[in-house]
Scaffold this motif. Structure first.
Motif, PDB file in Angstrom:
ATOM      1  N   MET A 173       0.872  -1.290  -0.060  1.00  0.00           N
ATOM      2  CA  MET A 173       0.064  -0.096   0.227  1.00  0.00           C
ATOM      3  C   MET A 173       0.720   1.407  -0.099  1.00  0.00           C
ATOM      4  SD  MET A 173      -2.937  -0.860   2.637  1.00  0.00           S
ATOM      5  CE  MET A 173      -4.160   0.110   3.196  1.00  0.00           C
ATOM      6  N   VAL A 174       1.638   1.919   0.332  1.00  0.00           N
ATOM      7  CA  VAL A 174       2.824   2.513   0.618  1.00  0.00           C
ATOM      8  C   VAL A 174       3.331   2.755  -0.491  1.00  0.00           C
ATOM      9  CG1 VAL A 174       5.026   3.725   1.998  1.00  0.00           C
ATOM     10  CG2 VAL A 174       3.524   2.328   3.134  1.00  0.00           C
ATOM     11  N   ALA A 175       3.709   1.469  -1.488  1.00  0.00           N
ATOM     12  CA  ALA A 175       5.062   1.384  -2.324  1.00  0.00           C
ATOM     13  C   ALA A 175       3.583   2.066  -3.112  1.00  0.00           C
ATOM     14  CB  ALA A 175       5.186   0.462  -2.581  1.00  0.00           C
ATOM     15  N   ALA A 176       2.465   1.619  -3.468  1.00  0.00           N
ATOM     16  CA  ALA A 176       1.439   1.844  -4.352  1.00  0.00           C
ATOM     17  C   ALA A 176       1.031   3.288  -3.674  1.00  0.00           C
ATOM     18  CB  ALA A 176       0.734   1.162  -3.963  1.00  0.00           C
ATOM     19  N   ARG A 177       0.740   3.886  -3.305  1.00  0.00           N
ATOM     20  CA  ARG A 177       0.753   5.534  -2.703  1.00  0.00           C
ATOM     21  C   ARG A 177      -0.892   4.893  -2.516  1.00  0.00           C
ATOM     22  NH1 ARG A 177       3.181  10.782  -3.862  1.00  0.00           N
ATOM     23  NH2 ARG A 177       1.976  11.017  -2.700  1.00  0.00           N
ATOM     24  N   CYS A 178      -1.541   3.741  -2.327  1.00  0.00           N
ATOM     25  CA  CYS A 178      -2.743   3.814  -1.726  1.00  0.00           C
ATOM     26  C   CYS A 178      -3.148   3.629  -0.916  1.00  0.00           C
ATOM     27  CB  CYS A 178      -2.625   1.831  -2.321  1.00  0.00           C
ATOM     28  SG  CYS A 178      -4.517   1.921  -2.919  1.00  0.00           S
ATOM     29  N   SER A 179      -4.755   3.207  -0.144  1.00  0.00           N
ATOM     30  CA  SER A 179      -5.477   4.622   1.115  1.00  0.00           C
ATOM     31  C   SER A 179      -6.242   2.704   0.879  1.00  0.00           C
ATOM     32  CB  SER A 179      -6.100   5.283   1.011  1.00  0.00           C
ATOM     33  OG  SER A 179      -6.798   4.868   0.206  1.00  0.00           O
ATOM     34  N   SER A 180      -5.663   1.559   0.385  1.00  0.00           N
ATOM     35  CA  SER A 180      -6.849   0.801   1.007  1.00  0.00           C
ATOM     36  C   SER A 180      -6.090  -0.612   0.003  1.00  0.00           C
ATOM     37  CB  SER A 180      -8.679   0.557   0.386  1.00  0.00           C
ATOM     38  OG  SER A 180      -8.510   0.834  -1.040  1.00  0.00           O
ATOM     39  N   ILE A 181      -6.915  -1.960   0.848  1.00  0.00           N
ATOM     40  CA  ILE A 181      -5.995  -2.861  -0.355  1.00  0.00           C
ATOM     41  C   ILE A 181      -7.119  -4.132  -0.223  1.00  0.00           C
ATOM     42  CG2 ILE A 181      -4.459  -4.122   1.751  1.00  0.00           C
ATOM     43  CD1 ILE A 181      -2.519  -5.311  -0.737  1.00  0.00           C
ATOM     44  N   LEU A 182      -8.020  -4.498  -1.261  1.00  0.00           N
ATOM     45  CA  LEU A 182      -9.113  -5.252  -1.345  1.00  0.00           C
ATOM     46  C   LEU A 182      -8.219  -6.907  -1.460  1.00  0.00           C
ATOM     47  CD1 LEU A 182     -10.859  -4.615  -4.294  1.00  0.00           C
ATOM     48  CD2 LEU A 182     -11.093  -4.095  -1.982  1.00  0.00           C
ATOM     49  N   VAL A 183      -8.787  -8.029  -0.358  1.00  0.00           N
ATOM     50  CA  VAL A 183      -8.442  -8.772  -0.486  1.00  0.00           C
ATOM     51  C   VAL A 183      -9.398  -9.835  -1.404  1.00  0.00           C
ATOM     52  CG1 VAL A 183      -8.372 -10.667   1.543  1.00  0.00           C
ATOM     53  CG2 VAL A 183      -8.185  -9.181   2.161  1.00  0.00           C
ATOM     54  N   GLU A 184      -8.374 -10.991  -2.414  1.00  0.00           N
ATOM     55  CA  GLU A 184      -8.922 -11.728  -3.432  1.00  0.00           C
ATOM     56  C   GLU A 184      -8.774 -13.134  -3.291  1.00  0.00           C
ATOM     57  OE1 GLU A 184      -9.315 -11.650  -7.840  1.00  0.00           O
ATOM     58  OE2 GLU A 184      -7.685  -9.923  -7.334  1.00  0.00           O
ATOM     59  N   ASP A 185      -9.409 -13.775  -3.138  1.00  0.00           N
ATOM     60  CA  ASP A 185      -9.038 -15.777  -3.103  1.00  0.00           C
ATOM     61  C   ASP A 185     -10.339 -15.630  -4.495  1.00  0.00           C
ATOM     62  OD1 ASP A 185      -9.073 -17.792  -2.066  1.00  0.00           O
ATOM     63  OD2 ASP A 185     -11.165 -17.858  -0.603  1.00  0.00           O
ATOM     64  N   LYS A 186      -9.907 -16.350  -5.221  1.00  0.00           N
ATOM     65  CA  LYS A 186      -9.650 -17.412  -6.022  1.00  0.00           C
ATOM     66  C   LYS A 186     -10.892 -16.655  -7.181  1.00  0.00           C
ATOM     67  CE  LYS A 186     -10.582 -21.533  -3.802  1.00  0.00           C
ATOM     68  NZ  LYS A 186     -11.056 -22.836  -3.321  1.00  0.00           N
ATOM     69  N   GLY A 187     -10.474 -15.194  -7.416  1.00  0.00           N
ATOM     70  CA  GLY A 187     -10.471 -14.532  -8.369  1.00  0.00           C
ATOM     71  C   GLY A 187     -12.169 -13.778  -7.614  1.00  0.00           C
ATOM     72  N   THR A 188     -12.089 -13.655  -6.414  1.00  0.00           N
ATOM     73  CA  THR A 188     -13.530 -13.235  -6.361  1.00  0.00           C
ATOM     74  C   THR A 188     -13.233 -12.001  -4.914  1.00  0.00           C
ATOM     75  OG1 THR A 188     -15.043 -15.268  -6.256  1.00  0.00           O
ATOM     76  CG2 THR A 188     -15.370 -13.415  -4.488  1.00  0.00           C
ATOM     77  N   ILE A 189     -13.170 -11.066  -4.522  1.00  0.00           N
ATOM     78  CA  ILE A 189     -13.694 -10.026  -3.505  1.00  0.00           C
ATOM     79  C   ILE A 189     -13.707 -10.216  -2.602  1.00  0.00           C
ATOM     80  CG2 ILE A 189     -13.211  -7.244  -2.980  1.00  0.00           C
ATOM     81  CD1 ILE A 189     -11.355  -7.919  -5.367  1.00  0.00           C
ATOM     82  N   ILE A 190     -13.256 -10.824  -1.571  1.00  0.00           N
ATOM     83  CA  ILE A 190     -13.610 -11.463  -0.169  1.00  0.00           C
ATOM     84  C   ILE A 190     -13.729 -10.275   0.998  1.00  0.00           C
ATOM     85  CG2 ILE A 190     -13.314 -13.777  -0.764  1.00  0.00           C
ATOM     86  CD1 ILE A 190     -11.745 -13.415   1.031  1.00  0.00           C
ATOM     87  N   GLY A 191     -12.967  -8.972   0.484  1.00  0.00           N
ATOM     88  CA  GLY A 191     -13.051  -8.309   1.794  1.00  0.00           C
ATOM     89  C   GLY A 191     -12.040  -6.817   1.720  1.00  0.00           C
ATOM     90  N   ILE A 192     -11.596  -5.782   2.137  1.00  0.00           N
ATOM     91  CA  ILE A 192     -11.048  -4.495   1.992  1.00  0.00           C
ATOM     92  C   ILE A 192     -10.442  -4.434   3.960  1.00  0.00           C
ATOM     93  CG2 ILE A 192     -12.903  -3.168   2.675  1.00  0.00           C
ATOM     94  CD1 ILE A 192     -11.399  -0.926   0.773  1.00  0.00           C
ATOM     95  N   TRP A 193      -8.832  -4.268   3.747  1.00  0.00           N
ATOM     96  CA  TRP A 193      -8.487  -3.018   4.455  1.00  0.00           C
ATOM     97  C   TRP A 193      -7.697  -1.768   3.922  1.00  0.00           C
ATOM     98  CZ3 TRP A 193      -2.687  -3.359   5.961  1.00  0.00           C
ATOM     99  CH2 TRP A 193      -2.396  -3.421   7.437  1.00  0.00           C
ATOM    100  N   THR A 194      -8.113  -1.263   4.816  1.00  0.00           N
ATOM    101  CA  THR A 194      -7.560   0.385   4.842  1.00  0.00           C
ATOM    102  C   THR A 194      -7.110   0.834   5.699  1.00  0.00           C
ATOM    103  OG1 THR A 194      -9.127   1.312   6.381  1.00  0.00           O
ATOM    104  CG2 THR A 194     -10.028   0.625   3.969  1.00  0.00           C
TER     105      THR A 194
END
Length: 580
Positions: free
Chosen positions: A31-52
């Motif tokens: 997240m720091v490297a991408a200067r992004c305030s969130s990251i999505l959690v993906e399991d087998k192509g499905t978005i299952i969560g988010i961490w901010t």
């Protein structure tokens, strides 16, 4: 204001994602490297969560092992979504109502199309003219926590979490300021640096703007410096608080509502609005946080806005064709509504507080404004009601009223309420020929405990003492905190004076029982002084002074005891200043 374009034009299609078993430190580094305030959690192509960045405050920053936990244990699930076709106004409303900073944009099939953030909304609303007219002081947050630079990261994160804020101001020994934000904490998680103090970790110096600067200037600082918080200073350079991107968003919503009201006034004079005004009215109708309900002349509902649904729970198709009577709470009688209709007929508008009922049956207060809309012949063709849910405002007013007469730490009556009740008790005793006892109580050796174990332990000790004092007297009696470690008690309607020393001894014994606070076994005692109406005086102020002097003599005599006021103490009363 710009036309209400869809969020599709501003959504970020490149999504930062990771697997459920990714360690938090690795996710933070990405997240720091991408200067992004969130990251999505993906399991087998499905978005299952988010961490901010905001979620990082929930971590135990003092324990390095926490940073190695898989992200699946700390993510937010499910992820809140918004249609890719939603307008900016609708998105602003959703951000405000749902108190989040990120939405996953999806198409009609539910497929992920990108991320949209609260910052994107602020930067794309096209309201530069409105922001240039409003100054920073209009949205200033003065309740920002200030912490010393030697505070540990764990303690700082705890402070941010308790204050429900995304930033704290760090004060250095030389009087300068820095700032520690969620983004800083995220960077430290990625670097696995839990041990340092906030003075080493905070961004310094704190970038500031003047309190009389325009919000447009503040927004420019945000975008050019790539930050989300600015310190606000007064004319003398004193730090007054912070202004954030969220404050800008709130200001935008305020301007929408104001423009709506102006548009409704124009509709009273003419139905032939220009296309520009029609587009503006539609935009505000859809995006304002205030509920809007439009009826015909027969008071049949013709349309409602999204905020109406948010507040009442009723969808548009459930109310269109009905009358507003379906919202009635039953708290108002026919006379109330008749006066409303009479005022509408006479003046063309009505405004006031009214209680209505939501779809789930909950009764709530709202502030309602109704305007009539007439055609060129002067005939009423519509009624337009604009209302706001004031549940929180009324709760805040009640809380402010409570705090005006109660101690903020213990919830006990404060000095003002104590004096008022004492005067009332003396008057009542005078009429009924009864006795009133006044106790002045001081916690023994409080300062050494407070200085040695810390103020948070001292505060909890005072709260425990307050609870034990309340438990030692009758419900009709008054226990108050005057300030510091001083408490007072009023015992009213005493039939037998012999009961007073029994109560005093009960208080001494109860408070002296050991207490365990945050892992510390603490034993404290109290010194109690008593005076009696009308034996010692018939005046409330004298009763307080006499009880205070008796307490002083009790403390001087060895503490952990009570003393009644005696006549030979009067000289000492005259020589020693006391609180009244």
């Amino acid at each position: 204001m710009t036309a209400d374009v869809s969020i599709e034009r501003i959504v970020h299609p490149d999504i930062l994602s990771c697997a459920p078993d990714t360690p938090l430190s690795v996710a933070a580094q990405r997240m720091v490297a991408a200067r992004c305030s969130s990251i999505l959690v993906e399991d087998k192509g499905t978005i299952i969560g988010i961490w901010t960045e905001h979620d990082v405050l929930a971590l135990d920053a003092s324990d390095p092992k926490t940073f190695l936990a898989p992200i699946s244990e700390h993510m937010t699930s499910p992820v809140k979504t918004i249609p890719i076709t939603a307008g900016l106004g609708e998105a602003a409303l959703r951000f405000r109502e749902e108190k989040v900073r990120h939405f996953l944009a999806v198409d009609d099939a539910g497929a992920c199309k990108g991320i949209v953030t609260q910052t994107d909304i602020v930067l794309n609303q096209g309201i530069e003219y409105y922001l240039s007219l409003r100054e920073v002081h209009a949205v200033l947050n003065r309740r920002v926590p200030l912490v010393a630079s030697h505070l540990s990261l764990g303690e700082a994160v705890h402070t941010m979490r308790d204050a429900r804020t995304d930033a704290i101001v760090v004060v250095y020994p030389d009087g300068s300021h820095g700032i520690l934000t969620e983004r800083d904490v995220m960077r430290l998680v990625g670097a696995s640096q839990p041990g340092a103090n906030v003075g080493e970790l905070a961004s310094r110096p704190l970038i500031t703007v003047a309190v009389n600067a325009s919000l447009y200037h503040a927004r420019t600082e945000f975008t050019e410096r790539h930050i989300r918080h600015l310190g606000v200073t007064g004319a003398d350079g004193e730090l007054l608080g912070l202004v954030t991107f969220s404050d800008i968003l709130a200001s935008i919503e305020h301007d929408y509502v104001h423009q709506l009201r102006e548009t409704l006034k124009e509709r009273e004079h003419s139905l032939a609005l220009s296309m520009q005004h029609q587009r503006l009215a539609t935009k505000v109708f859809e995006s304002t946080l205030e509920g809007i309900i439009v009826t015909n002349a027969q008071r049949i509902i013709e349309s409602v806005n999204p905020a109406f649904t948010q507040i009442t729970g009723y969808k548009a198709h459930e109310v269109i064709g009905q009358t507003p009577a379906m919202l009635s709470s039953g708290r108002h009688d026919a006379t109330f509504y008749q006066k409303m209709f009479d005022e509408l007929a006479a003046n063309g508008h009505w405004q006031g507080e009214i209680w209505n009922r939501r779809r789930n049956g909950e009764v709530y207060p709202e502030w309602l404004t109704i305007n009539t809309v007439r055609n060129d012949e002067g005939q009423i063709v519509n009624y337009v009601g604009v209302f706001a849910d004031i549940t929180k405002r009324k709760a805040a007013e009640e809380q402010m009223q409570f705090l005006a007469y109660h101690d903020g730490l213990t919830g006990l009556p404060n000095r003002g309420l104590f004096l008022d009740r004492l005067h009332h008790a003396v008057s009542h005793a005078h009429r009924n020929h009864t006795i009133v006892a006044v106790m002045f109580i001081d916690v023994d050796n409080f300062k050494p405990i407070n200085d040695t174990l810390g103020h948070h332990i001292g505060d909890q000790l005072l709260q425990t003492v307050a609870q034990r004092l309340v438990a030692s007297v009758r419900e009709a009696d008054t226990v108050a905190r005057l300030g510091g470690d001083e408490f007072t008690i009023i015992l009213e309607s005493i039939a037998d004076p012999g009961d007073v020393p029994l109560v005093a001894q009960k208080i001494v014994d109860t408070v002296s029982q050991p207490m365990r606070i945050d892992g510390h076994d603490i034993t404290t005692t109290v010194s109690v002084g008593l005076s009696l109406y009308p034996i010692d005086s018939e005046h409330a102020e004298d009763l307080i002074r006499h009880a205070d002097m008796a307490m002083y003599m009790s403390k001087k005599g060895g503490r952990n005891h009570y003393r009644f006021f005696t006549a030979d103490m009067k000289q000492l009363v005259a020589e020693r200043p006391v609180a009244t």
